[in-house]
Design an enzyme around this catalytic site. Structure first.
Site, PDB file in Angstrom:
ATOM      1  CD  GLU A  29      -3.651  -7.456   2.386  1.00  0.00           C
ATOM      2  OE1 GLU A  29      -4.389  -7.749   3.344  1.00  0.00           O
ATOM      3  OE2 GLU A  29      -3.262  -6.290   2.156  1.00  0.00           O
TER       4      GLU A  29
ATOM      5  CB  ALA B   8      -0.913   0.000   1.219  1.00  0.00           C
TER       6      ALA B   8
ATOM      7  N   GLY C 154      -0.136  -5.157   0.714  1.00  0.00           N
ATOM      8  CA  GLY C 154      -1.249  -5.102  -0.226  1.00  0.00           C
ATOM      9  C   GLY C 154      -0.927  -5.722  -1.568  1.00  0.00           C
TER      10      GLY C 154
ATOM     11  CD  GLU D 138       0.359  -5.964   5.619  1.00  0.00           C
ATOM     12  OE1 GLU D 138      -0.207  -5.900   4.517  1.00  0.00           O
ATOM     13  OE2 GLU D 138       0.975  -6.994   5.999  1.00  0.00           O
TER      14      GLU D 138
END
Length: 257
Positions: free
Chosen positions: A111, A62, A108, A131
């Site tokens: 993911e 992210a 992310g 994270e």
């Protein structure tokens, strides 16, 4: 598009994330990915999608700089929900989406890759959910998808240590399908995509739907859906073409009808 470069050829669309230096999944990237799915969903010239990253990474995660602009915990929850909804759409998309991973797929980025139907990696790629190093947790479905691929214990270790695994190890654990050297990765992925593209789009769509049903429905419900799909497809022109081609000992030509 500003962040997504798309090329289409031979029923394959290659969408390349281009947000240097690390292809962070900024809000603009996610919006363009959603728009791209809108574009290709009913495009008969696209039967398979390859998701790739420009430069050194697939995606390193992210956009952390955007995090500091979020005003409250409720807004963070809303951010996570929007990301989850997009990645759920990827996972249930009616056309196969293959993640071609080189360099790193972290946070992310992993993911997103886990929501794709397949992951094909370079042997030295780094895949992880780091994270917890930031005092947060995965928010785009990582805690739910990773244990389904690698098991609860291994998923817990990956998240609590924040240490990535290699592409070669990802294949051993079942997180990725194949590992190749970087110089042939995209060619090998396109070869696999080409095999998918030769199949009847209706049959491919049915298989994806049934595999998702196996995750969400009871065994009996999944079996009933399989029988219904099996019967429905026999009335299609593609089924008639496939059976006729088999009898005539030739390759079928499927039209999606």
């Amino acid at each position: 598009m500003d962040f997504l470069n798309v090329t289409k050829s031979n029923f394959i669309a290659v969408a390349t994330i281009n947000n240097p230096p690390a292809n962070a999944l900024a809000s603009g990237v996610l919006k363009e990915l959603s728009s791209f799915l809108d574009e290709v969903e009913n495009d008969e010239s696209v039967r398979v999608i390859v998701l790739h990253g420009e430069g050194r990474f697939f995606s390193a995660g992210a956009d952390i700089k955007e995090f500091v602009q979020v005003p409250s915990g409720a807004a963070y929850s809303s951010l996570a929900t929007r990301g989850q909804e997009l990645f759920e759409r990827v996972e249930t998309f009616s056309k196969p989406i293959i993640a071609a991973i080189h360099g790193a797929a972290l946070g992310g980025g992993l993911e997103l890759a886990m929501s794709c139907h397949m992951r094909i990696v370079t042997e030295d790629a780094k895949l992880g959910l780091p994270e917890l190093q930031l005092g947060i947790i995965p928010g785009f479905g990582g805690t739910q998808r990773l244990p389904k691929y690698v098991g609860t214990g291994r998923a817990l270790e990956m998240m609590l240590t924040s240490e990535p695994i290699s592409g070669a190890e990802a294949v051993k654990l079942g997180l990725a399908n194949h590992a190749f050297s970087q110089d042939v990765l995209l060619d090998e992925v396109k070869n696999i995509a080409a095999k998918f593209a030769q199949k009847s789009p209706q049959s491919v769509k049915a298989v994806i739907s049934l595999l998702n049903a196996s995750k969400q429905k009871s065994h009996a419900e999944g079996m009933k859906q399989e029988a219904d799909e099996f019967g429905a497809l026999f009335g299609s022109a593609d089924a008639k073409e496939g059976i006729t081609a088999f009898i005539e000992k030739r390759k079928p030509t499927f039209t999606g009808k």
